[in-house]
Design a protein around this motif. Structure first.
Motif, PDB file in Angstrom:
ATOM      1  N   ILE A 142       0.855  -1.183   0.000  1.00  0.00           N
ATOM      2  CA  ILE A 142       0.000   0.000   0.000  1.00  0.00           C
ATOM      3  C   ILE A 142       0.894   1.236   0.000  1.00  0.00           C
ATOM      4  CG2 ILE A 142      -1.791   1.295   1.209  1.00  0.00           C
ATOM      5  CD1 ILE A 142      -2.827  -1.327   0.186  1.00  0.00           C
ATOM      6  N   ASP A 143       0.719   2.098  -0.992  1.00  0.00           N
ATOM      7  CA  ASP A 143       1.493   3.339  -1.051  1.00  0.00           C
ATOM      8  C   ASP A 143       0.801   4.469  -0.305  1.00  0.00           C
ATOM      9  OD1 ASP A 143       3.568   2.345  -2.856  1.00  0.00           O
ATOM     10  OD2 ASP A 143       1.977   2.284  -4.362  1.00  0.00           O
ATOM     11  N   ILE A 144      -0.523   4.516  -0.411  1.00  0.00           N
ATOM     12  CA  ILE A 144      -1.317   5.575   0.208  1.00  0.00           C
ATOM     13  C   ILE A 144      -2.574   4.927   0.788  1.00  0.00           C
ATOM     14  CG2 ILE A 144      -2.499   7.793  -0.149  1.00  0.00           C
ATOM     15  CD1 ILE A 144      -0.919   7.906  -2.876  1.00  0.00           C
ATOM     16  N   ALA A 145      -2.989   5.365   1.954  1.00  0.00           N
ATOM     17  CA  ALA A 145      -4.228   4.858   2.542  1.00  0.00           C
ATOM     18  C   ALA A 145      -5.083   6.025   3.005  1.00  0.00           C
ATOM     19  CB  ALA A 145      -3.938   3.922   3.719  1.00  0.00           C
ATOM     20  N   ILE A 146      -6.393   5.850   2.913  1.00  0.00           N
ATOM     21  CA  ILE A 146      -7.327   6.800   3.513  1.00  0.00           C
ATOM     22  C   ILE A 146      -8.026   6.064   4.636  1.00  0.00           C
ATOM     23  CG2 ILE A 146      -9.330   8.267   3.236  1.00  0.00           C
ATOM     24  CD1 ILE A 146      -7.275   7.466   0.205  1.00  0.00           C
ATOM     25  N   ARG A 147      -7.792   6.504   5.856  1.00  0.00           N
ATOM     26  CA  ARG A 147      -8.307   5.812   7.035  1.00  0.00           C
ATOM     27  C   ARG A 147      -9.145   6.769   7.883  1.00  0.00           C
ATOM     28  NH1 ARG A 147      -3.809   3.290  10.736  1.00  0.00           N
ATOM     29  NH2 ARG A 147      -3.754   1.735   9.042  1.00  0.00           N
ATOM     30  N   TYR A 148     -10.289   6.271   8.326  1.00  0.00           N
ATOM     31  CA  TYR A 148     -11.117   7.059   9.242  1.00  0.00           C
ATOM     32  C   TYR A 148     -10.684   6.758  10.670  1.00  0.00           C
ATOM     33  CZ  TYR A 148     -15.147   8.866  11.756  1.00  0.00           C
ATOM     34  OH  TYR A 148     -15.949   9.561  12.625  1.00  0.00           O
ATOM     35  N   GLY A 149     -10.551   7.810  11.469  1.00  0.00           N
ATOM     36  CA  GLY A 149     -10.161   7.618  12.851  1.00  0.00           C
ATOM     37  C   GLY A 149      -9.584   8.894  13.425  1.00  0.00           C
ATOM     38  N   ASN A 271      -8.300  10.474   7.056  1.00  0.00           N
ATOM     39  CA  ASN A 271      -6.883  10.813   7.049  1.00  0.00           C
ATOM     40  C   ASN A 271      -6.180  10.198   5.837  1.00  0.00           C
ATOM     41  OD1 ASN A 271      -6.551  11.899  10.041  1.00  0.00           O
ATOM     42  ND2 ASN A 271      -7.771  10.020  10.153  1.00  0.00           N
ATOM     43  N   VAL A 272      -5.413  11.016   5.116  1.00  0.00           N
ATOM     44  CA  VAL A 272      -4.561  10.507   4.046  1.00  0.00           C
ATOM     45  C   VAL A 272      -3.235  10.107   4.680  1.00  0.00           C
ATOM     46  CG1 VAL A 272      -3.419  10.996   1.864  1.00  0.00           C
ATOM     47  CG2 VAL A 272      -5.649  12.006   2.349  1.00  0.00           C
ATOM     48  N   LEU A 273      -2.864   8.825   4.519  1.00  0.00           N
ATOM     49  CA  LEU A 273      -1.694   8.279   5.194  1.00  0.00           C
ATOM     50  C   LEU A 273      -0.683   7.724   4.202  1.00  0.00           C
ATOM     51  CD1 LEU A 273      -3.555   6.054   7.839  1.00  0.00           C
ATOM     52  CD2 LEU A 273      -2.968   8.472   8.059  1.00  0.00           C
ATOM     53  N   VAL A 274       0.578   7.767   4.608  1.00  0.00           N
ATOM     54  CA  VAL A 274       1.622   6.998   3.924  1.00  0.00           C
ATOM     55  C   VAL A 274       2.289   6.124   4.984  1.00  0.00           C
ATOM     56  CG1 VAL A 274       2.032   8.627   2.060  1.00  0.00           C
ATOM     57  CG2 VAL A 274       3.263   8.908   4.208  1.00  0.00           C
ATOM     58  N   THR A 287       0.792  11.785  -6.083  1.00  0.00           N
ATOM     59  CA  THR A 287      -0.600  11.335  -5.980  1.00  0.00           C
ATOM     60  C   THR A 287      -1.155  11.591  -4.585  1.00  0.00           C
ATOM     61  OG1 THR A 287      -0.120   9.597  -7.602  1.00  0.00           O
ATOM     62  CG2 THR A 287      -2.133   9.357  -6.314  1.00  0.00           C
ATOM     63  N   ALA A 288      -0.361  11.319  -3.557  1.00  0.00           N
ATOM     64  CA  ALA A 288      -0.798  11.563  -2.180  1.00  0.00           C
ATOM     65  C   ALA A 288      -1.078  13.037  -1.950  1.00  0.00           C
ATOM     66  CB  ALA A 288       0.257  11.054  -1.200  1.00  0.00           C
ATOM     67  N   GLY A 289      -0.240  13.898  -2.500  1.00  0.00           N
ATOM     68  CA  GLY A 289      -0.465  15.336  -2.361  1.00  0.00           C
ATOM     69  C   GLY A 289      -1.751  15.776  -3.032  1.00  0.00           C
ATOM     70  N   TRP A 290      -2.008  15.205  -4.217  1.00  0.00           N
ATOM     71  CA  TRP A 290      -3.251  15.557  -4.929  1.00  0.00           C
ATOM     72  C   TRP A 290      -4.475  15.097  -4.143  1.00  0.00           C
ATOM     73  CZ3 TRP A 290      -7.705  13.695  -6.969  1.00  0.00           C
ATOM     74  CH2 TRP A 290      -8.349  14.456  -7.939  1.00  0.00           C
ATOM     75  N   LEU A 291      -4.436  13.870  -3.626  1.00  0.00           N
ATOM     76  CA  LEU A 291      -5.563  13.349  -2.851  1.00  0.00           C
ATOM     77  C   LEU A 291      -5.791  14.171  -1.581  1.00  0.00           C
ATOM     78  CD1 LEU A 291      -5.009   9.490  -3.132  1.00  0.00           C
ATOM     79  CD2 LEU A 291      -6.856  10.813  -4.170  1.00  0.00           C
TER      80      LEU A 291
END
Length: 297
Positions: A142-149, A271-274, A287-291
């Motif tokens: 996983i390069d980028i994750a979107i996690r709720y919390g 949350n956008v995570l790496v 891509t993470a910056g754009w998201l």
């Protein structure tokens, strides 16, 4: 461009940077795959152009002058930046950016945003991993994750986040056939997302925030995925709890309408995570910056 008129030969500058690093014309020539005489000739041409010597030449050694060392440091940084940019362009052809999120977030928010992203960046390959269980960010993949919390998280770095608000929604037809303006008073079919993960709010949570519990509270439909809950609401089967970030497109296209004026802020955030130990990639970072920017809009 004007700067081209001010610059000497790029090939000569490459030879100069190599000679400074090696303190040797011969070693620089070996690195570049040319003869020692060719390197010496390029350095001599640069010295003629600059009007000063760049090296103090000994019997078997050369030593860069102070001015040469200043120029060499700039050249080293510039060549490094050029190499990074070339790697990024090459990576854009072959690398795949893998993004992980819950099924609902992928379906309702991420996929429309990816369509927008790929219109601008069609050369970047995207792979989406959708699952409601916690994504394993420690073992790669996983390069980028979107996690709720609620951050911080012990397995990832947060690049950006946003909150959300929750309120009842239903289809326009359902609203028209029921006295929806009196909600929550009346006889309604409540649609529940019935999952062990308590980050999904339930109707009892919403009514608790109101400080009341209606006499006829009943959930006629229960689903194990929020995507099914919202599908049922859009097809006129009752009232569901809408997460604003996820259902904005359905409010915009008219397939859902907001019920009443009461809403509350969710306790967690998207949350956008790496991953902490992720191998850095220019394409993944981009891509993470754009998201992150898209999520915070």
């Amino acid at each position: 461009m004007q700067f081209r008129k001010k610059l000497p030969s790029l090939t000569a500058l490459v030879a100069l940077e190599a000679a400074i690093r090696h303190r040797s014309f011969t070693a620089a020539a070996n690195e570049l795959g040319v003869t020692q005489a060719a390197v010496s000739r390029m350095i001599a041409l640069l010295e003629d152009d600059f009007g000063r010597p760049l090296f103090n030449r000994g019997h078997r050694s050369i030593e860069p002058t102070p001015a040469c060392l200043i120029l060499g440091a700039t050249l080293a940084d510039s060549f490094s930046n050029i190499a990074d940019s070339v790697d990024a362009v090459r990576a854009s052809v072959t690398d795949v950016v893998t993004i992980g999120a819950t099924i609902a977030f992928s379906s309702f928010w991420l996929l429309p945003k990816i369509a927008e992203f790929r219109q601008i960046n069609p050369e970047i390959q995207i792979r989406v991993v959708s699952q409601d269980g916690k994504l394993d960010l420690r073992h790669g993949g996983i390069d980028i994750a979107i996690r709720y919390g609620v951050p911080p998280f012990n397995d990832a770095t947060v690049l950006g986040s946003c909150g959300d608000s929750i309120y009842p929604v239903c289809s326009p037809n359902y609203a028209a056939s029921h006295r929806i303006r009196d909600f929550p008073n009346g006889d309604y079919e409540l649609i529940e997302t019935d999952v062990p993960n308590r980050s999904w709010y339930r109707w009892e949570d919403w009514f608790s925030r109101l400080g009341r519990k209606p006499d006829n509270l009943r959930s006629m439909l229960r689903f194990s995925h929020y995507t099914e809950t919202i599908y049922a609401a859009r097809t006129g089967q009752g009232v569901a709890l809408g997460w604003d970030t996820l259902i904005k497109t359905f409010l915009a296209d008219g397939s859902l309408v907001k019920v009443g004026d009461t809403e509350f802020e969710a306790e967690g955030r998207y949350n956008v995570l790496v991953p902490l130990d992720a191998k850095r990639s220019a394409i993944a970072d981009f891509t993470a910056g754009w998201l992150t920017q898209a999520l915070q809009r």
